[in-house]
Design a protein around this motif. Structure first.
Motif, PDB file in Angstrom:
ATOM      1  N   ASP A  18       0.838  -1.196   0.000  1.00 16.59           N
ATOM      2  CA  ASP A  18       0.000   0.000   0.000  1.00 16.59           C
ATOM      3  C   ASP A  18       0.880   1.256   0.000  1.00 16.59           C
ATOM      4  O   ASP A  18       1.824   1.344   0.795  1.00 16.59           O
ATOM      5  CB  ASP A  18      -0.864   0.039   1.264  1.00 16.59           C
ATOM      6  N   PRO A  19       0.602   2.235  -0.855  1.00 20.32           N
ATOM      7  CA  PRO A  19       1.321   3.518  -0.749  1.00 20.32           C
ATOM      8  C   PRO A  19       1.090   4.120   0.639  1.00 20.32           C
ATOM      9  O   PRO A  19      -0.038   4.102   1.152  1.00 20.32           O
ATOM     10  CB  PRO A  19       0.677   4.376  -1.837  1.00 20.32           C
ATOM     11  N   ARG A  20       2.146   4.654   1.230  1.00 23.47           N
ATOM     12  CA  ARG A  20       2.056   5.181   2.583  1.00 23.47           C
ATOM     13  C   ARG A  20       2.444   6.652   2.635  1.00 23.47           C
ATOM     14  O   ARG A  20       3.287   7.100   1.853  1.00 23.47           O
ATOM     15  CB  ARG A  20       2.953   4.373   3.513  1.00 23.47           C
ATOM     16  N   PRO A  21       1.865   7.387   3.577  1.00 19.57           N
ATOM     17  CA  PRO A  21       2.198   8.818   3.689  1.00 19.57           C
ATOM     18  C   PRO A  21       3.689   9.071   3.892  1.00 19.57           C
ATOM     19  O   PRO A  21       4.212  10.083   3.417  1.00 19.57           O
ATOM     20  CB  PRO A  21       1.390   9.269   4.913  1.00 19.57           C
ATOM     21  N   GLU A  22       4.380   8.153   4.580  1.00 17.62           N
ATOM     22  CA  GLU A  22       5.810   8.358   4.828  1.00 17.62           C
ATOM     23  C   GLU A  22       6.607   8.470   3.525  1.00 17.62           C
ATOM     24  O   GLU A  22       7.607   9.183   3.446  1.00 17.62           O
ATOM     25  CB  GLU A  22       6.373   7.211   5.671  1.00 17.62           C
ATOM     26  N   THR A  23       6.147   7.753   2.504  1.00 18.80           N
ATOM     27  CA  THR A  23       6.869   7.754   1.223  1.00 18.80           C
ATOM     28  C   THR A  23       6.751   9.103   0.520  1.00 18.80           C
ATOM     29  O   THR A  23       7.558   9.425  -0.358  1.00 18.80           O
ATOM     30  CB  THR A  23       6.353   6.609   0.339  1.00 18.80           C
ATOM     31  N   GLU A  24       5.772   9.903   0.898  1.00 26.54           N
ATOM     32  CA  GLU A  24       5.653  11.237   0.319  1.00 26.54           C
ATOM     33  C   GLU A  24       6.859  12.100   0.674  1.00 26.54           C
ATOM     34  O   GLU A  24       7.177  13.063  -0.033  1.00 26.54           O
ATOM     35  CB  GLU A  24       4.351  11.892   0.765  1.00 26.54           C
ATOM     36  N   THR A  25       7.556  11.760   1.776  1.00 28.98           N
ATOM     37  CA  THR A  25       8.796  12.469   2.120  1.00 28.98           C
ATOM     38  C   THR A  25       9.822  12.321   1.007  1.00 28.98           C
ATOM     39  O   THR A  25      10.503  13.279   0.628  1.00 28.98           O
ATOM     40  CB  THR A  25       9.374  11.916   3.438  1.00 28.98           C
ATOM     41  N   LEU A  26       9.925  11.111   0.457  1.00 29.26           N
ATOM     42  CA  LEU A  26      10.855  10.863  -0.651  1.00 29.26           C
ATOM     43  C   LEU A  26      10.444  11.660  -1.889  1.00 29.26           C
ATOM     44  O   LEU A  26      11.279  12.273  -2.550  1.00 29.26           O
ATOM     45  CB  LEU A  26      10.899   9.364  -0.950  1.00 29.26           C
ATOM     46  N   VAL A  27       9.155  11.654  -2.195  1.00 30.21           N
ATOM     47  CA  VAL A  27       8.656  12.375  -3.365  1.00 30.21           C
ATOM     48  C   VAL A  27       8.939  13.866  -3.236  1.00 30.21           C
ATOM     49  O   VAL A  27       9.415  14.517  -4.170  1.00 30.21           O
ATOM     50  CB  VAL A  27       7.151  12.112  -3.560  1.00 30.21           C
ATOM     51  N   GLU A  28       8.662  14.426  -2.059  1.00 33.92           N
ATOM     52  CA  GLU A  28       8.923  15.854  -1.838  1.00 33.92           C
ATOM     53  C   GLU A  28      10.396  16.177  -2.031  1.00 33.92           C
ATOM     54  O   GLU A  28      10.750  17.192  -2.645  1.00 33.92           O
ATOM     55  CB  GLU A  28       8.478  16.250  -0.429  1.00 33.92           C
ATOM     56  N   ALA A  29      11.268  15.324  -1.510  1.00 34.14           N
ATOM     57  CA  ALA A  29      12.708  15.555  -1.660  1.00 34.14           C
ATOM     58  C   ALA A  29      13.125  15.499  -3.122  1.00 34.14           C
ATOM     59  O   ALA A  29      13.925  16.319  -3.593  1.00 34.14           O
ATOM     60  CB  ALA A  29      13.488  14.531  -0.842  1.00 34.14           C
ATOM     61  N   ALA A  30      12.581  14.539  -3.867  1.00 29.06           N
ATOM     62  CA  ALA A  30      12.925  14.418  -5.285  1.00 29.06           C
ATOM     63  C   ALA A  30      12.474  15.643  -6.065  1.00 29.06           C
ATOM     64  O   ALA A  30      13.186  16.127  -6.962  1.00 29.06           O
ATOM     65  CB  ALA A  30      12.288  13.162  -5.867  1.00 29.06           C
ATOM     66  N   LEU A  31      11.306  16.160  -5.737  1.00 30.40           N
ATOM     67  CA  LEU A  31      10.758  17.302  -6.479  1.00 30.40           C
ATOM     68  C   LEU A  31      11.480  18.611  -6.177  1.00 30.40           C
ATOM     69  O   LEU A  31      11.282  19.601  -6.878  1.00 30.40           O
ATOM     70  CB  LEU A  31       9.261  17.448  -6.171  1.00 30.40           C
ATOM     71  N   GLU A  32      12.325  18.599  -5.156  1.00 33.71           N
ATOM     72  CA  GLU A  32      13.125  19.794  -4.869  1.00 33.71           C
ATOM     73  C   GLU A  32      14.251  19.974  -5.875  1.00 33.71           C
ATOM     74  O   GLU A  32      14.821  21.058  -5.989  1.00 33.71           O
ATOM     75  CB  GLU A  32      13.698  19.722  -3.457  1.00 33.71           C
ATOM     76  N   GLY A  33      14.590  18.929  -6.601  1.00 36.13           N
ATOM     77  CA  GLY A  33      15.652  19.003  -7.598  1.00 36.13           C
ATOM     78  C   GLY A  33      15.121  18.763  -8.996  1.00 36.13           C
ATOM     79  O   GLY A  33      13.940  18.472  -9.205  1.00 36.13           O
ATOM     80  N   GLY A  34      16.003  18.860  -9.969  1.00 38.00           N
ATOM     81  CA  GLY A  34      15.621  18.629 -11.359  1.00 38.00           C
ATOM     82  C   GLY A  34      15.895  17.193 -11.773  1.00 38.00           C
ATOM     83  O   GLY A  34      16.818  16.556 -11.266  1.00 38.00           O
ATOM     84  N   PHE A  35      15.099  16.685 -12.680  1.00 39.96           N
ATOM     85  CA  PHE A  35      15.333  15.355 -13.239  1.00 39.96           C
ATOM     86  C   PHE A  35      14.514  15.225 -14.519  1.00 39.96           C
ATOM     87  O   PHE A  35      13.459  15.847 -14.667  1.00 39.96           O
ATOM     88  CB  PHE A  35      14.951  14.241 -12.254  1.00 39.96           C
ATOM     89  N   SER A  36      15.030  14.414 -15.423  1.00 37.87           N
ATOM     90  CA  SER A  36      14.289  14.144 -16.654  1.00 37.87           C
ATOM     91  C   SER A  36      14.149  12.654 -16.920  1.00 37.87           C
ATOM     92  O   SER A  36      13.266  12.230 -17.655  1.00 37.87           O
ATOM     93  CB  SER A  36      14.981  14.807 -17.859  1.00 37.87           C
ATOM     94  N   ARG A  37      15.002  11.838 -16.301  1.00 38.33           N
ATOM     95  CA  ARG A  37      14.960  10.390 -16.505  1.00 38.33           C
ATOM     96  C   ARG A  37      15.065   9.722 -15.139  1.00 38.33           C
ATOM     97  O   ARG A  37      16.051   9.894 -14.422  1.00 38.33           O
ATOM     98  CB  ARG A  37      16.119   9.958 -17.404  1.00 38.33           C
ATOM     99  N   VAL A  38      14.036   8.931 -14.763  1.00 41.11           N
ATOM    100  CA  VAL A  38      13.919   8.389 -13.410  1.00 41.11           C
ATOM    101  C   VAL A  38      13.926   6.865 -13.450  1.00 41.11           C
ATOM    102  O   VAL A  38      13.312   6.251 -14.326  1.00 41.11           O
ATOM    103  CB  VAL A  38      12.606   8.859 -12.745  1.00 41.11           C
ATOM    104  N   LEU A  39      14.588   6.259 -12.470  1.00 41.14           N
ATOM    105  CA  LEU A  39      14.535   4.821 -12.249  1.00 41.14           C
ATOM    106  C   LEU A  39      13.943   4.574 -10.872  1.00 41.14           C
ATOM    107  O   LEU A  39      14.436   5.102  -9.874  1.00 41.14           O
ATOM    108  CB  LEU A  39      15.929   4.193 -12.336  1.00 41.14           C
ATOM    109  N   ASP A  40      12.887   3.777 -10.818  1.00 42.58           N
ATOM    110  CA  ASP A  40      12.236   3.411  -9.563  1.00 42.58           C
ATOM    111  C   ASP A  40      12.530   1.948  -9.297  1.00 42.58           C
ATOM    112  O   ASP A  40      12.074   1.069 -10.022  1.00 42.58           O
ATOM    113  CB  ASP A  40      10.727   3.667  -9.673  1.00 42.58           C
ATOM    114  N   LEU A  41      13.303   1.678  -8.258  1.00 45.08           N
ATOM    115  CA  LEU A  41      13.696   0.315  -7.913  1.00 45.08           C
ATOM    116  C   LEU A  41      12.707  -0.268  -6.907  1.00 45.08           C
ATOM    117  O   LEU A  41      12.542   0.257  -5.818  1.00 45.08           O
ATOM    118  CB  LEU A  41      15.103   0.310  -7.321  1.00 45.08           C
ATOM    119  N   GLY A  42      12.073  -1.372  -7.282  1.00 45.76           N
ATOM    120  CA  GLY A  42      11.041  -1.955  -6.443  1.00 45.76           C
ATOM    121  C   GLY A  42       9.756  -1.154  -6.545  1.00 45.76           C
ATOM    122  O   GLY A  42       9.202  -0.680  -5.556  1.00 45.76           O
TER     123      GLY A  42
END
Length: 278
Positions: free
Chosen positions: A92-116
């Motif tokens: 199940d997606p969890r609220p804690e994982t939104e911390t990771l998303v917020e951190a990622a969105l603070e920087g730039g990216f164009s090509r992403v790899l999601d492991l697991g």
């Protein structure tokens, strides 16, 4: 029986079964049984519940009372403002994982790899928030890959997200300027302490490495320099006691500016590191 009475009876039954928030769960299940938005449950409270709705509600409450998660009963879970379809095949997606998303969105990216990738919530959310980005999600579970692909299509990023069955980097090619993931970090010794909802109904493969909870990081982190673009960033969710150990693995792999980021409760939640710029 009117809806208000049905809700009260269901909440009492769920409370007796040890459910944490029985009133909330009863509202969600009645809304699902009646095919209405949960916000409308109060509007139907004075009304008589139709027999077919009452039957569906009874079945749902019975399953919730034996600790089947609400998300599995209604088939979805909200994450970062979006509805993700879920099942027993994915965490199940969890609220804690939104911390990771917020951190990622603070920087730039164009090509992403999601492991697991699981449900795809990390990759799909990042692509939805950055319309110019593309990405690859990998998971050892073929069923999880199918679930993630379905979510990507439903949430409008299906043309920019690819999901592959892979044991971490085995089926991965190329370099990425963001690598992220929520590996299984619960130690085997901690599994018995999890709630029935998690321990009995979510995939063990996504919860534990069968050891001390650090096995996935030991497998992943040494490969990061090969798959990160120069200056690229890696972000991984961790258990609240694992920050120092995962940060040290990142430093030993050659990553720079390694930091440990807290969640909203102040607990260590994400470890971040950057590949050298050149």
């Amino acid at each position: 029986m009117i809806a208000a009475q049905a809700l009260a009876a269901a909440a009492a039954r769920l409370r007796a079964a040890g459910v944490d928030d029985p009133a909330r769960d009863a509202r969600l299940l009645l809304a699902h049984a009646a095919s209405i938005d949960p916000s409308r449950v109060t509007l139907i409270a004075p009304e008589i519940v139709a027999p077919d709705v009452a039957d569906r509600f009874e079945r749902l409450v019975s399953l919730r009372a034996v600790r089947v998660p609400v998300s599995h009963l209604i088939g979805e879970r909200r994450f970062y403002g979006r509805k993700f379809k879920v099942s027993r095949d994915v965490l199940d997606p969890r609220p804690e994982t939104e911390t990771l998303v917020e951190a990622a969105l603070e920087g730039g990216f164009s090509r992403v790899l999601d492991l697991g990738a699981g449900s795809g919530c990390i990759l799909i959310t990042l692509l939805a928030e950055r319309p110019e980005a593309t990405g690859l999600g990998v998971d050892l579970s073929a069923a999880a890959c199918r679930q993630a692909a379905d979510n990507a299509s439903a949430l409008g990023v299906g043309t920019r997200a690819v999901f592959k069955q892979s044991d971490w980097f085995i089926a991965v090619e190329g370099r990425f300027d963001l690598i992220a993931g929520n590996p299984p970090y619960i130690a085997l010794a901690e599994m018995d302490g999890l709630s029935d909802e998690v321990r009995r109904h979510e995939p063990a493969l996504a919860l534990t490495d069968g050891g001390d909870g650090l096995g996935a990081y030991r497998a992943i982190v040494p490969g990061l320099p090969q798959y990160l673009a120069p200056g690229g960033r890696a972000l991984f969710e961790i258990g609240p006691t694992q920050g120092a150990a995962v940060a040290e693995l990142m430093r030993k792999s050659g990553l720079e500016r390694v930091t440990i980021l807290p969640d909203l409760d102040g607990r260590d939640r994400v470890v971040s590191g950057f590949a050298p710029a050149n």
